[in-house]
Design a protein around this motif. Structure first.
Motif, mmCIF file in Angstrom:
data_model
loop_
_atom_site.group_PDB
_atom_site.id
_atom_site.type_symbol
_atom_site.label_atom_id
_atom_site.label_comp_id
_atom_site.label_asym_id
_atom_site.label_seq_id
_atom_site.Cartn_x
_atom_site.Cartn_y
_atom_site.Cartn_z
ATOM 1 N N ILE A 18 37.499 8.897 55.866
ATOM 2 C CA ILE A 18 38.025 9.276 57.173
ATOM 3 C C ILE A 18 38.896 8.205 57.800
ATOM 4 N N VAL A 19 38.644 6.921 57.471
ATOM 5 C CA VAL A 19 39.426 5.846 58.080
ATOM 6 C C VAL A 19 40.750 5.720 57.332
ATOM 7 N N SER A 20 41.679 6.559 57.674
ATOM 8 C CA SER A 20 43.005 6.551 57.063
ATOM 9 C C SER A 20 43.987 7.175 58.052
ATOM 10 N N LEU A 132 38.267 19.674 50.893
ATOM 11 C CA LEU A 132 38.036 18.979 49.627
ATOM 12 C C LEU A 132 37.183 17.732 49.834
ATOM 13 N N GLU A 133 37.452 17.010 50.923
ATOM 14 C CA GLU A 133 36.727 15.768 51.155
ATOM 15 C C GLU A 133 35.305 16.006 51.646
ATOM 16 N N THR A 134 35.131 16.952 52.562
ATOM 17 C CA THR A 134 33.809 17.158 53.153
ATOM 18 C C THR A 134 32.928 18.090 52.324
ATOM 19 N N ALA A 163 27.267 10.546 60.409
ATOM 20 C CA ALA A 163 27.277 9.417 61.346
ATOM 21 C C ALA A 163 28.603 8.665 61.273
ATOM 22 N N ALA A 164 29.164 8.558 60.069
ATOM 23 C CA ALA A 164 30.454 7.881 59.902
ATOM 24 C C ALA A 164 31.540 8.581 60.712
ATOM 25 N N SER A 165 31.545 9.906 60.681
ATOM 26 C CA SER A 165 32.549 10.665 61.423
ATOM 27 C C SER A 165 32.390 10.465 62.927
ATOM 28 N N VAL A 166 31.156 10.569 63.412
ATOM 29 C CA VAL A 166 30.897 10.406 64.846
ATOM 30 C C VAL A 166 31.304 9.005 65.306
ATOM 31 N N LEU A 167 30.926 7.991 64.531
ATOM 32 C CA LEU A 167 31.244 6.608 64.896
ATOM 33 C C LEU A 167 32.752 6.361 64.893
ATOM 34 N N TRP A 168 33.446 6.868 63.869
ATOM 35 C CA TRP A 168 34.875 6.612 63.756
ATOM 36 C C TRP A 168 35.665 7.255 64.883
ATOM 37 N N PHE A 169 35.420 8.531 65.136
ATOM 38 C CA PHE A 169 36.207 9.203 66.162
ATOM 39 C C PHE A 169 35.867 8.688 67.557
#
Length: 214
Positions: A18-20, A132-134, A163-169
């Motif tokens: 997601i970090v892109s 594709l990613e999720t 959790a990665a998605s919630v933290l990143w956004f």
């Protein structure tokens, strides 16, 4: 503590995906800089990812991978949407009157809550790469985790990815305001919108020219 390893693996893999620089992140960044409907943007992105990851972890990744026509429909539909969004960004970049050094809520007419929500939902749900990613990729890795560590491990892995998605956004939306001094100049907005337009056209072209593989 057996949940820590699969959860940490899910967190790391989720962040790596997601970090892109992408359409979704660019839109959230722009809204964060403008301080417009930031919580709504973060909620839409995070909830969408949580739902999609949950579907993948539940075992639908193999189902989607086995129906290539679904990916093809998403491929061309997503390309058309990205191209349209790119033209809008290009128009903003080329029209000085659309940018302001005091670009903030109330400074000029901005997209309403509904318009922001629909645009972000389109950037999220009309992008086949998201599926594709999720669903496919994270879902497949979660299934492998379940086979190796036990059924619960796949949900620990999925929870880490969510959790990665919630933290990143959350970080992207809240942290964008730290860049406001840089974007106090109209030229910076022209550069941002120009980069977004180039990104959208590139992504649309790649979707059309490069076949999707699950």
């Amino acid at each position: 503590m057996t949940f820590l390893i699969p959860a940490a693996s899910g967190l790391a893999m989720g962040l790596s995906l997601i970090v892109s620089i992408g359409a979704q992140n660019a839109f959230v960044l722009r809204q964060g800089l403008r301080r417009e409907h930031v919580l709504l943007c973060v909620a839409i992105c995070a909830v969408s990812d949580v739902l999609l990851i949950g579907v993948g972890v539940a075992g639908f990744g193999s189902l989607v991978a086995g129906t290539p026509w679904v990916l093809q429909v998403a491929r061309f539909g997503g390309a058309a949407f990205l191209a349209a969004f790119g033209f809008m960004a290009l128009k903003r970049a080329l029209k000085p009157g659309a940018l302001s050094a005091t670009d903030a809520p109330g400074a000029r007419r901005s997209a309403g809550r509904t318009g922001v929500a629909l645009t972000l939902l389109g950037l999220t749900w009309l992008n086949p790469q998201v599926y594709l990613e999720t669903i496919v990729l994270l879902g497949s890795v979660a299934a492998a985790q379940g086979q190796q560590e036990g059924p619960a491990a796949r949900w620990y892995f999925g929870g880490g990815a969510m959790a990665a998605s919630v933290l990143w956004f959350s970080a992207l939306g809240a942290g964008a305001r730290l860049l406001r001094p840089l974007f106090a100049r109209p030229a910076a907005w022209r550069v941002l919108d120009g980069a977004v337009a180039a990104m959208m056209f590139t992504l649309a072209a790649l979707l059309v020219l490069r076949p999707l593989q699950g």
